[in-house]
Each structure stands twice: as C-alpha cells, then as structure tokens.
Design a protein around this motif. Sequence first.
Motif, mmCIF file in Angstrom:
data_model
loop_
_atom_site.group_PDB
_atom_site.id
_atom_site.type_symbol
_atom_site.label_atom_id
_atom_site.label_comp_id
_atom_site.label_asym_id
_atom_site.label_seq_id
_atom_site.Cartn_x
_atom_site.Cartn_y
_atom_site.Cartn_z
ATOM 1 N N HIS A 80 0.855 -1.192 0.000
ATOM 2 C CA HIS A 80 0.000 0.000 0.000
ATOM 3 C C HIS A 80 0.887 1.237 0.000
ATOM 4 C CE1 HIS A 80 -2.781 -3.085 1.496
ATOM 5 N NE2 HIS A 80 -3.748 -2.307 1.008
ATOM 6 N N LEU A 81 0.497 2.217 -0.801
ATOM 7 C CA LEU A 81 1.251 3.461 -0.918
ATOM 8 C C LEU A 81 0.667 4.505 0.022
ATOM 9 C CD1 LEU A 81 3.468 5.068 -2.429
ATOM 10 C CD2 LEU A 81 1.681 5.751 -4.064
ATOM 11 N N GLN A 82 1.515 5.025 0.870
ATOM 12 C CA GLN A 82 1.094 6.088 1.774
ATOM 13 C C GLN A 82 1.043 7.436 1.030
ATOM 14 O OE1 GLN A 82 3.755 6.081 5.122
ATOM 15 N NE2 GLN A 82 2.760 4.323 6.093
ATOM 16 N N PRO A 83 0.312 8.416 1.563
ATOM 17 C CA PRO A 83 0.314 9.746 0.944
ATOM 18 C C PRO A 83 1.736 10.287 0.823
ATOM 19 C CG PRO A 83 -1.445 9.612 2.558
ATOM 20 C CD PRO A 83 -0.653 8.357 2.709
ATOM 21 N N LEU A 84 2.028 10.876 -0.320
ATOM 22 C CA LEU A 84 3.379 11.325 -0.604
ATOM 23 C C LEU A 84 3.736 12.561 0.221
ATOM 24 C CD1 LEU A 84 2.473 9.598 -3.135
ATOM 25 C CD2 LEU A 84 4.153 10.917 -4.413
ATOM 26 N N ASP A 85 4.909 12.491 0.825
ATOM 27 C CA ASP A 85 5.404 13.600 1.642
ATOM 28 C C ASP A 85 6.923 13.430 1.774
ATOM 29 O OD1 ASP A 85 4.597 15.904 3.532
ATOM 30 O OD2 ASP A 85 5.865 14.616 4.804
ATOM 31 N N GLN A 87 -4.388 18.517 -4.319
ATOM 32 C CA GLN A 87 -5.138 17.466 -4.982
ATOM 33 C C GLN A 87 -4.394 16.881 -6.184
ATOM 34 O OE1 GLN A 87 -8.927 19.133 -6.053
ATOM 35 N NE2 GLN A 87 -9.651 19.304 -3.926
ATOM 36 N N GLN A 88 -3.131 17.165 -6.271
ATOM 37 C CA GLN A 88 -2.358 16.628 -7.395
ATOM 38 C C GLN A 88 -2.132 15.125 -7.207
ATOM 39 O OE1 GLN A 88 -1.169 18.044 -10.351
ATOM 40 N NE2 GLN A 88 -0.697 15.888 -10.743
ATOM 41 N N GLY A 89 -2.387 14.327 -8.282
ATOM 42 C CA GLY A 89 -2.172 12.873 -8.248
ATOM 43 C C GLY A 89 -0.794 12.487 -8.758
ATOM 44 N N PHE A 90 -0.300 11.319 -8.293
ATOM 45 C CA PHE A 90 1.025 10.836 -8.674
ATOM 46 C C PHE A 90 0.940 9.336 -9.002
ATOM 47 C CE2 PHE A 90 1.763 14.530 -6.073
ATOM 48 C CZ PHE A 90 2.791 15.180 -6.713
ATOM 49 N N ARG A 91 1.945 8.892 -9.724
ATOM 50 C CA ARG A 91 2.108 7.468 -10.036
ATOM 51 C C ARG A 91 3.515 7.054 -9.654
ATOM 52 N NH1 ARG A 91 3.420 3.918 -14.460
ATOM 53 N NH2 ARG A 91 1.988 2.130 -14.464
ATOM 54 N N VAL A 92 3.606 5.982 -8.839
ATOM 55 C CA VAL A 92 4.885 5.505 -8.315
ATOM 56 C C VAL A 92 5.137 4.091 -8.843
ATOM 57 C CG1 VAL A 92 6.227 4.983 -6.242
ATOM 58 C CG2 VAL A 92 4.625 6.915 -6.248
ATOM 59 N N VAL A 93 6.342 3.864 -9.362
ATOM 60 C CA VAL A 93 6.754 2.549 -9.883
ATOM 61 C C VAL A 93 8.102 2.195 -9.262
ATOM 62 C CG1 VAL A 93 7.363 1.191 -11.920
ATOM 63 C CG2 VAL A 93 5.504 2.866 -12.039
ATOM 64 N N VAL A 94 8.211 0.952 -8.747
ATOM 65 C CA VAL A 94 9.455 0.450 -8.158
ATOM 66 C C VAL A 94 9.821 -0.860 -8.852
ATOM 67 C CG1 VAL A 94 10.611 -0.334 -6.063
ATOM 68 C CG2 VAL A 94 8.921 1.517 -5.939
ATOM 69 N N ASP A 95 11.021 -0.937 -9.425
ATOM 70 C CA ASP A 95 11.558 -2.144 -10.060
ATOM 71 C C ASP A 95 12.662 -2.705 -9.170
ATOM 72 O OD1 ASP A 95 9.914 -2.073 -12.305
ATOM 73 O OD2 ASP A 95 11.251 -0.693 -13.356
ATOM 74 N N THR A 96 12.505 -3.957 -8.763
ATOM 75 C CA THR A 96 13.477 -4.603 -7.887
ATOM 76 C C THR A 96 13.467 -6.100 -8.159
ATOM 77 O OG1 THR A 96 14.151 -4.921 -5.588
ATOM 78 C CG2 THR A 96 11.784 -4.826 -6.043
ATOM 79 N N ARG A 97 14.087 -6.865 -7.261
ATOM 80 C CA ARG A 97 14.133 -8.325 -7.364
ATOM 81 C C ARG A 97 13.690 -8.925 -6.033
ATOM 82 N NH1 ARG A 97 19.544 -10.040 -7.959
ATOM 83 N NH2 ARG A 97 20.081 -8.118 -6.865
ATOM 84 N N VAL A 98 13.078 -10.107 -6.107
ATOM 85 C CA VAL A 98 12.544 -10.756 -4.920
ATOM 86 C C VAL A 98 12.922 -12.233 -4.928
ATOM 87 C CG1 VAL A 98 10.324 -11.277 -6.012
ATOM 88 C CG2 VAL A 98 10.448 -11.102 -3.520
ATOM 89 N N GLY A 99 13.187 -12.755 -3.725
ATOM 90 C CA GLY A 99 13.461 -14.169 -3.520
ATOM 91 C C GLY A 99 12.708 -14.674 -2.302
ATOM 92 N N GLY A 112 -2.735 6.358 -8.359
ATOM 93 C CA GLY A 112 -3.627 7.073 -7.441
ATOM 94 C C GLY A 112 -2.948 7.592 -6.205
ATOM 95 N N GLY A 113 -1.647 7.863 -6.291
ATOM 96 C CA GLY A 113 -0.969 8.466 -5.151
ATOM 97 C C GLY A 113 -1.425 9.903 -4.918
ATOM 98 N N VAL A 114 -1.634 10.256 -3.655
ATOM 99 C CA VAL A 114 -2.137 11.590 -3.310
ATOM 100 C C VAL A 114 -1.111 12.305 -2.442
ATOM 101 C CG1 VAL A 114 -4.543 10.857 -3.502
ATOM 102 C CG2 VAL A 114 -3.345 10.677 -1.288
ATOM 103 N N MET A 115 -1.282 13.604 -2.324
ATOM 104 C CA MET A 115 -0.412 14.421 -1.478
ATOM 105 C C MET A 115 -0.908 14.379 -0.034
ATOM 106 S SD MET A 115 -0.090 17.684 -4.048
ATOM 107 C CE MET A 115 0.886 18.606 -2.855
#
Length: 309
Positions: free
Chosen positions: A141-146, A247-259, A278-281
């Motif tokens: 889950h993405l928390q509000p951006l700050d 009320q500005q919206g954001f989009r967050v993308v994270v590329d990583t590796r998982v094991g 749907g990231g919010v401020m």
Amino acid sequence: MAAEKPPLPPKPKPALPPRPRPPPNAAARPAPPAPANGFTRPSPPFKKPALAPPPPPQVLPLKPPPARQYHLHHQHPPPPGGARKPAARYRQQQHRRGGGGCSCRRACCVAAGVAVLALCLSLAAACLAYLYYRPRPPSFHLQPLDPVRLRLLGNSSAAAPALDATVGARAVSWNPNERVAFRYGGGEGRVALADGDGDVALGWAPVAGFEHAPRSAAAVAFVAAARGVVVDEAVAARVRDRYRRRQQGFRVVVDTRVGVRVGALRTGMVPVRLACDGGVMAPRGGGTAAGPLSRCQVYLFRVRWFSLN
C-alpha cells in the motif's frame, strides 16, 4: 611199340549272340531279296532314335550388390594375398552393428523415463510443500506522498514553463505467511505526475534491498528529484491549481528483485515490479501517516501477482 595218343576232343563252337528282335512293325515291311549266292545276310542291329538335345540353361541376370556392401567393399578392400572373412564372422559383425542401435534406443528410453519420473516427483514435492506452507503473496500500500515540493518556472510568454520537483514516496508491505520470508534486492523507484494528457516523469532514485520476515511489516521509501522539466502551458496551469489545493495525483513505480526463504532453503531472485496508481499528497502538517492508503499491484515477470487463496 609206343601207345598212340588218344585223339583230342572237338572244340565247342562259340555260341552265337542272340538276334535282335524285329520292331513291332517289322512284319509289315517286305523282306529283303535273298542274295544270289544262297547266303543270308544278317540284318543290321536296331538303332534307337536320337533324343532331342536338352534346352540350354537359362542364365539369370546378376543382381547388383546392396549399396552398403558396395561401399564397405570399396572403403575396406581385403588385403592383397589375405584370406577373406568367413560368412559366419561377417554375419556376426552385422549383428553387432545392429545391436548398437538397439542399445542406443534403449538408453534413450531409459533416460526419458528417468526424466519423466523426476518431473513427476518434483511436482508432487511442490504440491506437498504448497499444502504444508500455504504461501501467500505480500500486500503493498502506498502512503500519501510527503514531502512534495513543486515549483513552476518561466511565467513570461516568451519562455516555456519548466518544473522543479521533489517528491518522497513510501510503500508499506505486509507479509501474512507464518513460515515463508521474502528477500528484496536493490532497485530503483520512479515518480510521475498523473495528468489527463499524459504522465510527466519527475525523476528516479535508488532503492535499497531489505529482508521481509514472516508476519511482519516492511517499508520501501525513496525521494525522487527533478530539475527543469519542460511542460505544456495547459499542463502547467492544471498542476499549479491542483498543487495549491493539495489534490495533485502521482504514479509511483518500483523495479526490484525478490526471492523466497523457507527456513535454511533460499531460492534465486527474480525481477518484480511494484506499480502504485492514485498516489495523493499528504495534507499540510498531517505527516506521512495521514490520509488514505492506495493499494499497489505487484507484477512478477511482467505478470500480475495474484493469490490462490
């Protein structure tokens, strides 16, 4: 006076050979005339009719030797003056050559059977492990951006508007498994402005790896910064208005590796992508925990991560 010798007995006359019997049609033939001197002339012996000569033997055309024997004969001629191989040894050699093909096919069949058996055992072990551990994917889950700091440059009509931005993102993950842990490697995170005419990339930042223990929470955080991002005037006007109203919206993308780690057993690491729309401020003075959380989608090998439960 001396006695007279008795007379010698007369010599017996030699028996004449029997006359050949005349053929059956001899009675119909007229008798030859008697010679004038009164002596009879013996009839000539009977001659058998000559038999027809036997037909000449038919000579069958010779068949050409097989191609294999022809090549063998030309490739391996017998040594000069040496004796040829007996037929029994040649047949034994042909039998040995044929047996090599059978043994090769037998080995291939055995290898295929062993591979199928190993695959079945692996599938059975995987099914038993799944039923015992009941693994479930973690949730993000993405928390509000700050903090979020946006600054528009170039207000004059001659210069195109540009944007300076600093955005901090933080995604919280929860591992619901009791015996399964996850390992995340290093990667990168990107932030973009969500707009109807298209997203505006604001930059990227490295993301450190971490260990996610069973029944625990973990967080992925980074701060992306951008300088001099050129935007359209209409986009700049919308961003200025939304930023003032938070009320500005954001989009967050994270590329990583998982094991995955189960006890002492560890698997290899595979690429994974975390996409949060749907990231919010965060509200002013509210902190990072204020505001609603947006759910993120996880893509493993570019395929959406889903749960069987």
